[in-house]
Design an enzyme around this catalytic site. Structure first.
Site, PDB file in Angstrom:
ATOM      1  N   ARG A 223       0.840  -1.205   0.000  1.00 21.77           N
ATOM      2  CA  ARG A 223       0.000   0.000   0.000  1.00 21.77           C
ATOM      3  C   ARG A 223       0.874   1.255   0.000  1.00 21.77           C
ATOM      4  O   ARG A 223       0.420   2.347  -0.322  1.00 21.77           O
ATOM      5  CB  ARG A 223      -0.960   0.004   1.204  1.00 21.77           C
ATOM      6  CG  ARG A 223      -1.830   1.254   1.275  1.00 21.77           C
ATOM      7  CD  ARG A 223      -3.064   1.074   2.142  1.00 21.77           C
ATOM      8  NE  ARG A 223      -2.795   0.529   3.438  1.00 21.77           N
ATOM      9  CZ  ARG A 223      -2.262   1.204   4.464  1.00 21.77           C
ATOM     10  NH1 ARG A 223      -1.938   2.461   4.329  1.00 21.77           N
ATOM     11  NH2 ARG A 223      -2.045   0.611   5.617  1.00 21.77           N
TER      12      ARG A 223
ATOM     13  N   TYR B 284     -14.014  17.372 -16.230  1.00 27.52           N
ATOM     14  CA  TYR B 284     -14.569  16.028 -16.166  1.00 27.52           C
ATOM     15  C   TYR B 284     -15.653  16.034 -15.082  1.00 27.52           C
ATOM     16  O   TYR B 284     -15.431  16.566 -13.978  1.00 27.52           O
ATOM     17  CB  TYR B 284     -13.457  15.020 -15.851  1.00 27.52           C
ATOM     18  CG  TYR B 284     -14.025  13.677 -15.477  1.00 27.52           C
ATOM     19  CD1 TYR B 284     -14.766  12.950 -16.414  1.00 27.52           C
ATOM     20  CD2 TYR B 284     -13.865  13.147 -14.219  1.00 27.52           C
ATOM     21  CE1 TYR B 284     -15.325  11.733 -16.077  1.00 27.52           C
ATOM     22  CE2 TYR B 284     -14.423  11.927 -13.875  1.00 27.52           C
ATOM     23  CZ  TYR B 284     -15.152  11.225 -14.810  1.00 27.52           C
ATOM     24  OH  TYR B 284     -15.716  10.029 -14.479  1.00 27.52           O
TER      25      TYR B 284
ATOM     26  N   ASP C 286      -4.971  18.872 -14.890  1.00 27.25           N
ATOM     27  CA  ASP C 286      -5.333  17.543 -15.388  1.00 27.25           C
ATOM     28  C   ASP C 286      -4.935  17.481 -16.863  1.00 27.25           C
ATOM     29  O   ASP C 286      -5.545  18.147 -17.708  1.00 27.25           O
ATOM     30  CB  ASP C 286      -6.847  17.324 -15.204  1.00 27.25           C
ATOM     31  CG  ASP C 286      -7.297  15.939 -15.676  1.00 27.25           C
ATOM     32  OD1 ASP C 286      -6.595  15.321 -16.492  1.00 27.25           O
ATOM     33  OD2 ASP C 286      -8.390  15.499 -15.241  1.00 27.25           O
TER      34      ASP C 286
ATOM     35  N   LYS D 226      -7.103   6.429 -19.473  1.00 24.03           N
ATOM     36  CA  LYS D 226      -7.285   6.968 -20.817  1.00 24.03           C
ATOM     37  C   LYS D 226      -6.032   6.706 -21.669  1.00 24.03           C
ATOM     38  O   LYS D 226      -5.584   5.595 -21.730  1.00 24.03           O
ATOM     39  CB  LYS D 226      -7.652   8.448 -20.701  1.00 24.03           C
ATOM     40  CG  LYS D 226      -8.807   8.695 -19.720  1.00 24.03           C
ATOM     41  CD  LYS D 226     -10.075   8.027 -20.179  1.00 24.03           C
ATOM     42  CE  LYS D 226     -11.219   7.921 -19.188  1.00 24.03           C
ATOM     43  NZ  LYS D 226     -11.167   8.381 -17.869  1.00 24.03           N
TER      44      LYS D 226
HETATM   45  N1  PLP Z   1      -9.951  13.433 -15.742  1.00 23.06           N
HETATM   46  C1  PLP Z   1     -10.489  13.326 -16.964  1.00 23.06           C
HETATM   47  C2  PLP Z   1     -10.189  14.389 -17.975  1.00 23.06           C
HETATM   48  C3  PLP Z   1     -11.332  12.261 -17.284  1.00 23.06           C
HETATM   49  O1  PLP Z   1     -11.874  12.173 -18.516  1.00 23.06           O
HETATM   50  C4  PLP Z   1     -11.597  11.269 -16.290  1.00 23.06           C
HETATM   51  C5  PLP Z   1     -12.483  10.126 -16.580  1.00 23.06           C
HETATM   52  O2  PLP Z   1     -13.149  10.056 -17.593  1.00 23.06           O
HETATM   53  C6  PLP Z   1     -11.026  11.424 -15.026  1.00 23.06           C
HETATM   54  C7  PLP Z   1     -10.202  12.506 -14.793  1.00 23.06           C
HETATM   55  C8  PLP Z   1     -11.287  10.420 -13.937  1.00 23.06           C
HETATM   56  O3  PLP Z   1     -10.504   9.277 -14.159  1.00 23.06           O
HETATM   57  P1  PLP Z   1     -10.907   7.793 -13.692  1.00 23.06           P
HETATM   58  O4  PLP Z   1     -12.177   7.429 -14.369  1.00 23.06           O
HETATM   59  O5  PLP Z   1      -9.727   6.987 -14.090  1.00 23.06           O
HETATM   60  O6  PLP Z   1     -11.089   7.837 -12.209  1.00 23.06           O
END
Ligand code: PLP
Length: 399
Positions: free
Chosen positions: A63, A116, A188, A213
């Protein structure tokens, strides 16, 4: 007879000796193995003390760290020239950890509004439960951004390419404003990836990813990552361990394998997406296309300053005529292009933000963010661009 019972022999045979024999071998595996071990054993107490003190290299408990996660963290950090990285069980785990490590009750976050949906939900409904307020403001308006920052603002948060409108923000300018007010700037970079843009080099303090992704890239793992300088990584490692957010060893191994081809994949995703965007832009059944690589995009100039030449990634959105009916028909009429509420795999897929990723938005917030019922988001894959276009052309005839 001194020999132990078979059941005992089965439990212990080869245990530590085998691992030590492998570790001292003069040859090494060409590809890193998967370390499916939750815990590590020590010969004596001084060895354990030495590892905790940082005087010896070794692992304790998975962990905290595991050789498989360590390996992929090294590859990720190298991709962007970061001091270090942490890998998480999901993108959300990475994002939440990056925030939790930098705010406490009474603090304030400033975020761009087009995000998101899961992150928007977290900011809007979850952080306030812990006494952290979030202000959403249009980051294209620097004066509005400056005005939104308060003495208790600790974090400025945005996405490099926004989801789903593909807006590109001026990261160096935002970084200047954030730093002038003593805030951490968190970006992000999921839609761009290090093969398109590297926000740490543009002033970001912390870069977060959903590795589910493009970094994973094959629609077979859920994961997240944080990249930053050594000080931030050390600080965030504490929360990462406390909240039990680490990526599993198998996902880490898959991710490491995927990262080897990231640059090639992003080149192809970008080339294909530009061709599809140019096709959609001219189509009478399409009202508007959102892709920063288009000459008509208001972000084209910014991509030239911030992105690797010729690359804007594989994500684009389009407003289809006839609202929900038009969007639904297009989805139904496609064959290989599947309706998938995620993105960034090898095959082209369609998502419907208003029905999936942005469901948490109220109708008013959705409208304010520019997300409509006729808007579809395309994740352009690695097929021949001509084949993707031919399939979309056929489906659009039915709209
Ligand atoms: N950031 C973006 C731009 C996303 O498109 C997503 C999910 O679609 C996330 C964060 C969240 O990621 P996760 O689904 O791997 O938790």
């Amino acid at each position: 007879m001194n020999e132990k019972h078979m059941r005992t022999r089965l439990v212990h045979a080869g245990e530590n000796e085998l691992a030590k024999k492998i570790a001292s071998s003069v040859s090494v595996p060409k590809v890193l193995p998967i370390y499916m071990s939750s815990v590590f054993s020590f010969d004596d107490v001084p060895s354990l003390d030495a590892v905790y003190a940082g005087d010896a290299s070794g692992y304790v408990y998975s962990r905290m760290t595991n050789p498989s996660t360590d390996a992929v963290e090294e590859i990720l950090a190298a991709a962007e020239g970061a001091d270090g990285a942490l890998v998480f069980a999901s993108g959300m785990a990475a994002i939440v950890t990056s925030i939790i490590a930098n705010v406490k009750s009474g603090d304030h976050v400033v975020s761009s509004p087009v995000l998101y949906g899961g992150v928007y939900d977290y900011f809007k409904h979850e952080l306030p439960r812990f006494g952290v307020e979030v202000t959403f403001v249009d980051f294209e308006d620097m004066d509005a951004l400056k005005a939104a920052i308060r003495p208790n603002t600790k974090v400025v948060y945005t996405e490099t390419i926004s989801n789903p409108l593909m807006e590109v923000l001026n990261l160096p300018e935002i970084a200047k404003v954030a730093h002038a007010h003593g805030c951490k700037f968190i970006v992000d970079n999921t839609f761009a990836t290090p093969a398109v843009a590297q926000p740490l080099k543009m002033g970001a303090d912390i870069v977060v990813y959903s590795t589910t992704k493009y970094l994973g890239g094959h629609s077979d793992l859920i994961g997240g990552a944080i990249l930053s300088n050594a000080e931030n990584i050390n600080e965030m490692h504490r929360y990462f361990t406390l909240y039990g957010a680490i990526m599993g060893p198998f996902e880490a191994w898959l991710l490491a394998r995927s990262l080897r081809t990231l640059d090639l994949r992003m080149k192809q995703h970008s080339e294909n997406a530009l061709k599809v965007a140019q096709f959609l832009e001219k189509h009478p059944k399409v009202e508007r296309v959102y892709y920063p690589g288009l000459d008509s995009s208001p972000y084209k100039a910014l991509t030239k300053e911030m992105f690797v030449e010729g690359r804007c990634g594989g994500m684009l959105s389009a407003d289809i005529v006839n609202g929900e009916a038009g969007a639904s028909t297009l989805i139904k009429e496609c064959s290989t292009i599947k309706f998938v509420p995620s993105l960034a795999g090898v095959s082209t897929t369609i998502s419907y933000p208003a029905k999936t990723s942005h469901r948490a938005y109220s109708p008013e917030d959705m409208k304010a963010a520019g997300i409509s019922m006729g808007q579809l988001r395309f994740s352009i894959g690695l097929e021949e661009a001509d084949d993707i276009i031919a399939e979309l052309e056929k489906a659009l005839e039915k709209v």
